[in-house]
Design a protein around this motif. Sequence first.
Motif, PDB file in Angstrom:
ATOM      1  N   GLU A   1      37.149   5.430 112.151  1.00 15.00           N
ATOM      2  CA  GLU A   1      37.058   6.847 112.774  1.00 15.00           C
ATOM      3  C   GLU A   1      35.667   7.368 112.960  1.00 15.00           C
ATOM      4  N   LEU A   2      35.207   7.387 111.712  1.00 15.50           N
ATOM      5  CA  LEU A   2      33.773   8.152 111.534  1.00 15.50           C
ATOM      6  C   LEU A   2      32.836   7.155 112.546  1.00 15.50           C
ATOM      7  N   LEU A   3      32.554   5.894 112.441  1.00 14.14           N
ATOM      8  CA  LEU A   3      31.776   4.957 113.037  1.00 14.14           C
ATOM      9  C   LEU A   3      32.099   5.118 114.525  1.00 14.14           C
ATOM     10  N   ALA A   4      33.350   5.277 114.833  1.00 12.04           N
ATOM     11  CA  ALA A   4      33.800   5.297 116.491  1.00 12.04           C
ATOM     12  C   ALA A   4      33.181   6.585 117.153  1.00 12.04           C
TER      13      ALA A   4
ATOM     14  N   ALA B   1      43.102  15.750 105.522  1.00 12.01           N
ATOM     15  CA  ALA B   1      43.358  14.538 104.603  1.00 12.01           C
ATOM     16  C   ALA B   1      41.854  13.637 104.367  1.00 12.01           C
ATOM     17  N   ASP B   2      41.388  13.550 105.731  1.00 11.46           N
ATOM     18  CA  ASP B   2      39.990  12.941 105.600  1.00 11.46           C
ATOM     19  C   ASP B   2      39.004  13.838 105.073  1.00 11.46           C
TER      20      ASP B   2
ATOM     21  N   VAL C   1      30.514  14.771 111.023  1.00 13.23           N
ATOM     22  CA  VAL C   1      31.660  14.704 109.981  1.00 13.23           C
ATOM     23  C   VAL C   1      32.249  16.049 110.082  1.00 13.23           C
ATOM     24  N   ALA C   2      31.605  16.984 110.778  1.00 12.62           N
ATOM     25  CA  ALA C   2      32.066  18.452 110.772  1.00 12.62           C
ATOM     26  C   ALA C   2      33.310  18.648 111.751  1.00 12.62           C
ATOM     27  N   ALA C   3      33.479  17.801 112.782  1.00 11.02           N
ATOM     28  CA  ALA C   3      34.101  17.760 113.770  1.00 11.02           C
ATOM     29  C   ALA C   3      35.366  18.479 113.749  1.00 11.02           C
ATOM     30  N   PRO C   4      35.862  19.485 114.520  1.00  9.78           N
ATOM     31  CA  PRO C   4      37.206  20.346 114.091  1.00  9.78           C
ATOM     32  C   PRO C   4      38.209  19.473 114.240  1.00  9.78           C
TER      33      PRO C   4
ATOM     34  N   LYS D   1      44.447   8.818 118.386  1.00  8.39           N
ATOM     35  CA  LYS D   1      43.380  10.115 118.553  1.00  8.39           C
ATOM     36  C   LYS D   1      42.251   9.613 119.659  1.00  8.39           C
ATOM     37  N   PRO D   2      42.062  10.745 120.372  1.00 11.16           N
ATOM     38  CA  PRO D   2      40.780  10.252 121.389  1.00 11.16           C
ATOM     39  C   PRO D   2      39.552   9.871 121.017  1.00 11.16           C
ATOM     40  N   ALA D   3      39.303   9.922 119.724  1.00  5.06           N
ATOM     41  CA  ALA D   3      38.175   9.491 119.080  1.00  5.06           C
ATOM     42  C   ALA D   3      37.978   7.952 119.069  1.00  5.06           C
ATOM     43  N   MET D   4      39.211   7.497 118.884  1.00  4.69           N
ATOM     44  CA  MET D   4      39.334   6.116 118.668  1.00  4.69           C
ATOM     45  C   MET D   4      39.677   5.211 119.828  1.00  4.69           C
ATOM     46  N   LYS D   5      39.315   5.559 120.968  1.00  5.12           N
ATOM     47  CA  LYS D   5      39.486   4.922 122.232  1.00  5.12           C
ATOM     48  C   LYS D   5      38.621   3.781 122.285  1.00  5.12           C
TER      49      LYS D   5
END
Length: 254
Positions: A85-88, A48-49, A40-43, A120-124
């Motif tokens: 995104e958090l799940l990913a 908004a999130d 959750v704390a990822a920079p 976003k890279p997190a959504m790959k």
Amino acid sequence: MNRSILRRTAVSTALAAVALLIAQDVRAENAASPDYAAIVAAPDRTDADRLTDQRRQPAKMLAFAGVKASMTILDMEASAGYSTELLARTVGPSGKIYAQDSADVIAQHVKDKFDTRAQKPAMKNVVHVVRNYDDPIPPDVSNLDMITFFFSYHDMTYMPVDRAVMNKKMFAALKPGGFLVIADHSAKPGDGASVGKTLHRIEESTLKQEVEAAGFKLVAEGDFLHHPEDPRNMPVFKASVPIDEFVLKYQKPQ
């Protein structure tokens, strides 16, 4: 004397082996339990999130759901993709998230927002699934580890959705032992499914009855989003107090 020494040596060896097995089990368990707070704390998450985090309590939600690395998860009514995104991020590159929404909802409300987030890279590891809510599972998808349905089951009550069919499709798509995790805005006793469009709420007991009719078994209830000060008689977007919300974890029997 030699026999005594041999016995002590054998006992010490056995104890050491047991200790090693316990340590391995602990390491395996720790490896299987992500650091939800760090996720959750990822920079690189947006401001908004982070603002949404204040009312959603995502670290607690991820922990309650039991999201783990390498899982395959369907996120129902993904909308703009906040939870997706958090799940990913949690399942990591070895996992996969199917983010589901209907074509109508995407066109009217969230297409640009989801498409922007999808860069976003997190959504790959996310696959966007555009299907009706009562037929949400692509034909080539099965044996899901988990399905999440966050704060939108009430929307199904005023849209042209056959909820009984939807719930059976979700049940069939999960592997035996898989989980369905649902959170929604609480309505007053007696309101049932009648205030989904006006208040964006649903009565908890009504949702439970519908989901359990499909074969799901309730295994846990979260109280971390309960707010008894909420009179539950006002639209969630106009409430002057924190919204009372329920969180339920269901399992498909083994």
